[in-house]
Every structure is written in structure tokens, then in C-alpha cells.
Write a protein that holds these residues in place. Structure first.
Motif, PDB file in Angstrom:
ATOM      1  N   MET A   1       0.854  -1.199   0.000  1.00  0.00           N
ATOM      2  CA  MET A   1       0.000   0.000   0.000  1.00  0.00           C
ATOM      3  C   MET A   1       0.877   1.232   0.000  1.00  0.00           C
ATOM      4  SD  MET A   1      -2.821   1.550   0.007  1.00  0.00           S
ATOM      5  CE  MET A   1      -3.811   0.088   0.109  1.00  0.00           C
ATOM      6  N   ARG A   2       0.576   2.157  -0.902  1.00  0.00           N
ATOM      7  CA  ARG A   2       1.303   3.406  -0.941  1.00  0.00           C
ATOM      8  C   ARG A   2       0.386   4.546  -0.563  1.00  0.00           C
ATOM      9  NH1 ARG A   2       2.852   2.668  -6.854  1.00  0.00           N
ATOM     10  NH2 ARG A   2       0.755   1.845  -6.753  1.00  0.00           N
ATOM     11  N   ARG A   3       0.716   5.753  -0.942  1.00  0.00           N
ATOM     12  CA  ARG A   3      -0.049   6.900  -0.494  1.00  0.00           C
ATOM     13  C   ARG A   3      -1.322   7.060  -1.292  1.00  0.00           C
ATOM     14  NH1 ARG A   3       3.716   9.829   2.400  1.00  0.00           N
ATOM     15  NH2 ARG A   3       5.834   9.149   2.021  1.00  0.00           N
ATOM     16  N   SER A   4      -2.187   7.954  -0.785  1.00  0.00           N
ATOM     17  CA  SER A   4      -3.452   8.176  -1.480  1.00  0.00           C
ATOM     18  C   SER A   4      -3.230   8.758  -2.865  1.00  0.00           C
ATOM     19  CB  SER A   4      -4.335   9.111  -0.657  1.00  0.00           C
ATOM     20  OG  SER A   4      -3.693  10.323  -0.387  1.00  0.00           O
ATOM     21  N   SER A   5      -2.062   9.376  -3.130  1.00  0.00           N
ATOM     22  CA  SER A   5      -1.807   9.939  -4.444  1.00  0.00           C
ATOM     23  C   SER A   5      -1.780   8.881  -5.525  1.00  0.00           C
ATOM     24  CB  SER A   5      -0.465  10.687  -4.450  1.00  0.00           C
ATOM     25  OG  SER A   5       0.601   9.805  -4.133  1.00  0.00           O
ATOM     26  N   LEU A   6      -1.622   7.602  -5.138  1.00  0.00           N
ATOM     27  CA  LEU A   6      -1.589   6.561  -6.138  1.00  0.00           C
ATOM     28  C   LEU A   6      -2.913   6.435  -6.851  1.00  0.00           C
ATOM     29  CD1 LEU A   6      -2.822   3.355  -5.634  1.00  0.00           C
ATOM     30  CD2 LEU A   6      -1.634   3.804  -3.528  1.00  0.00           C
ATOM     31  N   PHE A   7      -3.970   7.056  -6.313  1.00  0.00           N
ATOM     32  CA  PHE A   7      -5.278   6.933  -6.929  1.00  0.00           C
ATOM     33  C   PHE A   7      -5.577   8.119  -7.837  1.00  0.00           C
ATOM     34  CE2 PHE A   7      -5.310   4.411  -3.157  1.00  0.00           C
ATOM     35  CZ  PHE A   7      -5.800   3.225  -3.626  1.00  0.00           C
ATOM     36  N   VAL A 191       1.734   6.582   5.771  1.00  0.00           N
ATOM     37  CA  VAL A 191       0.374   6.255   5.385  1.00  0.00           C
ATOM     38  C   VAL A 191      -0.246   5.255   6.359  1.00  0.00           C
ATOM     39  CG1 VAL A 191       1.098   4.404   3.816  1.00  0.00           C
ATOM     40  CG2 VAL A 191      -1.104   5.514   3.465  1.00  0.00           C
ATOM     41  N   ASP A 192      -1.495   5.500   6.730  1.00  0.00           N
ATOM     42  CA  ASP A 192      -2.337   4.540   7.443  1.00  0.00           C
ATOM     43  C   ASP A 192      -3.399   4.059   6.461  1.00  0.00           C
ATOM     44  OD1 ASP A 192      -0.914   5.102   9.731  1.00  0.00           O
ATOM     45  OD2 ASP A 192      -2.533   6.224  10.703  1.00  0.00           O
ATOM     46  N   TRP A 193      -3.742   2.787   6.528  1.00  0.00           N
ATOM     47  CA  TRP A 193      -4.798   2.314   5.647  1.00  0.00           C
ATOM     48  C   TRP A 193      -5.609   1.213   6.303  1.00  0.00           C
ATOM     49  CZ3 TRP A 193      -3.837  -2.655   3.204  1.00  0.00           C
ATOM     50  CH2 TRP A 193      -2.520  -3.121   3.328  1.00  0.00           C
ATOM     51  N   ILE A 210      -7.569   5.211   2.945  1.00  0.00           N
ATOM     52  CA  ILE A 210      -6.133   5.484   3.009  1.00  0.00           C
ATOM     53  C   ILE A 210      -5.936   6.910   3.508  1.00  0.00           C
ATOM     54  CG2 ILE A 210      -3.985   5.590   1.704  1.00  0.00           C
ATOM     55  CD1 ILE A 210      -5.471   3.786  -0.376  1.00  0.00           C
ATOM     56  N   THR A 211      -5.104   7.058   4.507  1.00  0.00           N
ATOM     57  CA  THR A 211      -4.822   8.371   5.091  1.00  0.00           C
ATOM     58  C   THR A 211      -3.337   8.677   4.941  1.00  0.00           C
ATOM     59  OG1 THR A 211      -6.562   8.039   6.745  1.00  0.00           O
ATOM     60  CG2 THR A 211      -4.971   9.810   7.162  1.00  0.00           C
ATOM     61  N   THR A 212      -3.028   9.807   4.331  1.00  0.00           N
ATOM     62  CA  THR A 212      -1.637  10.243   4.208  1.00  0.00           C
ATOM     63  C   THR A 212      -1.235  10.932   5.499  1.00  0.00           C
ATOM     64  OG1 THR A 212      -1.896  10.529   1.821  1.00  0.00           O
ATOM     65  CG2 THR A 212      -0.027  11.629   2.861  1.00  0.00           C
ATOM     66  N   THR A 213      -0.336  10.319   6.271  1.00  0.00           N
ATOM     67  CA  THR A 213      -0.040  10.796   7.614  1.00  0.00           C
ATOM     68  C   THR A 213       1.153  11.744   7.690  1.00  0.00           C
ATOM     69  OG1 THR A 213       1.275   8.790   8.014  1.00  0.00           O
ATOM     70  CG2 THR A 213      -1.042   8.767   8.701  1.00  0.00           C
ATOM     71  N   ASP A 214       1.943  11.859   6.623  1.00  0.00           N
ATOM     72  CA  ASP A 214       3.055  12.812   6.669  1.00  0.00           C
ATOM     73  C   ASP A 214       2.661  14.167   6.091  1.00  0.00           C
ATOM     74  OD1 ASP A 214       2.930  12.110   4.031  1.00  0.00           O
ATOM     75  OD2 ASP A 214       4.992  11.348   3.895  1.00  0.00           O
ATOM     76  N   ASP A 215       1.374  14.371   5.887  1.00  0.00           N
ATOM     77  CA  ASP A 215       0.799  15.666   5.543  1.00  0.00           C
ATOM     78  C   ASP A 215      -0.006  16.124   6.759  1.00  0.00           C
ATOM     79  OD1 ASP A 215      -0.972  17.717   4.664  1.00  0.00           O
ATOM     80  OD2 ASP A 215      -0.854  16.991   2.609  1.00  0.00           O
TER      81      ASP A 215
END
Length: 259
Positions: A1-7, A191-193, A210-215
């Protein structure tokens, strides 16, 4: 799983006790209160789901999605959309992406990748590797295109190792679109998912958050997945024929864009 930007593309086991809990709505408090850890049952569920996904030779998939976009002042805006997939392993892929602000179609026939914008009648093409796995690597590594729901093809492979997980936990049973599922929560750097996996002998992912946690704003991406593992798939589903009024543009490598 990567960041939400992958979508965002240029241009998303059953047993009687579990069923009983799903019917009553009870969620084990220990799942919520436990300290972060990598629980073997969560890893086993992820691996079982991954193996089942890799066993599917073809399928159709519809996803209702939402994605958060963060404004310069930190305010989050939510945008709904839909995804439609047609997949035939190892070398057939169609993705239709639609929202109020953007519409894209992606075609891959084992030889060529085509990205098409129906609204502006522009399309770009490039030669592609002979497998979906190779296509994903080409799209991301060369062109900076992270395909929506790419993790469906990456789970259980070297590009999505479980060793990257810092925590993995079983949350409890839940119903998604009337189906009994088990909810799991995972955490890794940045990222948390969460994923809801259908209970039973077809462990399909039915929902993802999916939650981007470093933002600092912690934007989220969410999708609810509806599967058709008996979908009729044809060669023509993966072949792009340019409309007469369409115009071809160049698909530029990410490195060239950054220069």
C-alpha cells in the motif's frame, strides 16, 4: 500500500462467531484499545486476500470513490468519483475514471498503453511491457503515473512487501453493501490504511480507506468496491480506437517534466 496519491492519474473468513458479531454490531474493544503491533492474523488475512486476487484470471470492478484535496490554506475539499475496471491476466487492462472535474480512460492490450481524455479528445500512447505488472512499473517509474487501485495487483509481490508494515491489526466484523466483511488496520511510513475483506472463500477487498499521515492535513482516499468475477471480457475491451476528432499528444517521461 502506498499513499493516497496513487489513486490520482494524470490525466482507487467467515466463521460462525464472526457472522454473529457482524449481526449484532459488536466490535471487540481489544482491537481498538490494543497498542500498535503486527498481528499474525492480520498479515495472514492480507496474504490470503492477495493470493485470491492473483488467482483471478479476469474480472470486472466498479468503485465509488472519494478523495480529499488540500487547499493552500489547509482546508480539505472532498471530491467523489467512480472507477470501472476490466481485467484479464496477464496482459489486458481497461480503466475508466470519472468525476465532476475529470474523465480519463486507460487502455492496455499487452503491447501499448493509451491514456485518453474523452472531454478534451486528447490521447497519448507508448509501447508497454507484456504484463500488467510490467505496465505498472513502467507507468510509475518512467512516467510518474500511479494507477488507481494499483495495489490490487501489487499485494503479495515484492513491490508491496509486508515487511514495510509497522502495525497490522484486526478491528472487527462489519457489513459492506450487505456483505459480511472483516476490517483490518495497517500502518507504514507516511500512510495509514484500512481494508474490509469479504468473509468466506472469496476474500475480496470490499472497502479501502487510506490516510496520508506525513501531511499535516492528513487527506484521505476512500473507495467501496463492487466485484464481478464472472464478467464477460473481450479483446476489444483493451483496444483503443481514436475518434475521428481526437488528437494525439506526447506522453512525456517524468524526468523530462522535472527538468
Amino acid at each position: 500500500m502506498r499513499r493516497s496519491s496513487l489513486f490520482v492519474v494524470i490525466v482507487a473468513i467467515a466463521c460462525a462467531p464472526a457472522l454473529a458479531r457482524a449481526q449484532t454490531g459488536d466490535v471487540p474493544s481489544s482491537a481498538i484499545m490494543a497498542a500498535p503491533q503486527v498481528q499474525p492474523e492480520a498479515i495472514a488475512a492480507l496474504e490470503k486476500m492477495s493470493a485470491y486476487l492473483r488467482s483471478l484470471k479476469q474480472f470486472g470492478l466498479h468503485a465509488d470513490t472519494t478523495i480529499d484535496l488540500v487547499m493552500e490554506d489547509g482546508q480539505k475539499l472532498e471530491f467523489p468519483g467512480t472507477l470501472n475496471y476490466k481485467v484479464r491476466s496477464p496482459n489486458g487492462l481497461y480503466i475508466g475514471m470519472k468525476s465532476d472535474r475529470k474523465e480519463r480512460e486507460l487502455y492496455y492490450d499487452g503491447k501499448t498503453l493509451t491514456v485518453y481524455g474523452p472531454r478534451n479528445k486528447l490521447y497519448a500512447q507508448t509501447p508497454a511491457p507484456p504484463t500488467i505488472a510490467g505496465l505498472l512499473a513502467l507507468a510509475e517509474d518512467k512516467y510518474g503515473i500511479e494507477l488507481p487501485l494499483a495495489d490490487l495487483f501489487l499485494w503479495g509481490t515484492a513491490r508491496a512487501p509486508v515487511s514495510a508494515l509497522r502495525s497490522a491489526a484486526y478491528v472487527g466484523p462489519a457489513r459492506i453493501d450487505g456483505s459480511v466483511t472483516d476490517q483490518y488496520a495497517f500502518r507504514q511510513d507516511g500512510v495509514d490504511w484500512q481494508i474490509w475483506i469479504e468473509a468466506g472463500d472469496k476474500p475480496l477487498p470490499r472497502r479501502m480507506v487510506i490516510t496520508t499521515t506525513d501531511d499535516a492535513a492528513q487527506p484521505q482516499y476512500a473507495s467501496t468496491l463492487r466485484w464481478n468475477t464472472n464478467a464477460t471480457i473481450r479483446d476489444g475491451d483493451f483496444a483503443f480506437t481514436a475518434p475521428k476528432d481526437a488528437h494525439r499528444i506526447e506522453l512525456v517521461a517524468a524526468q523530462e517534466v522535472s527538468q
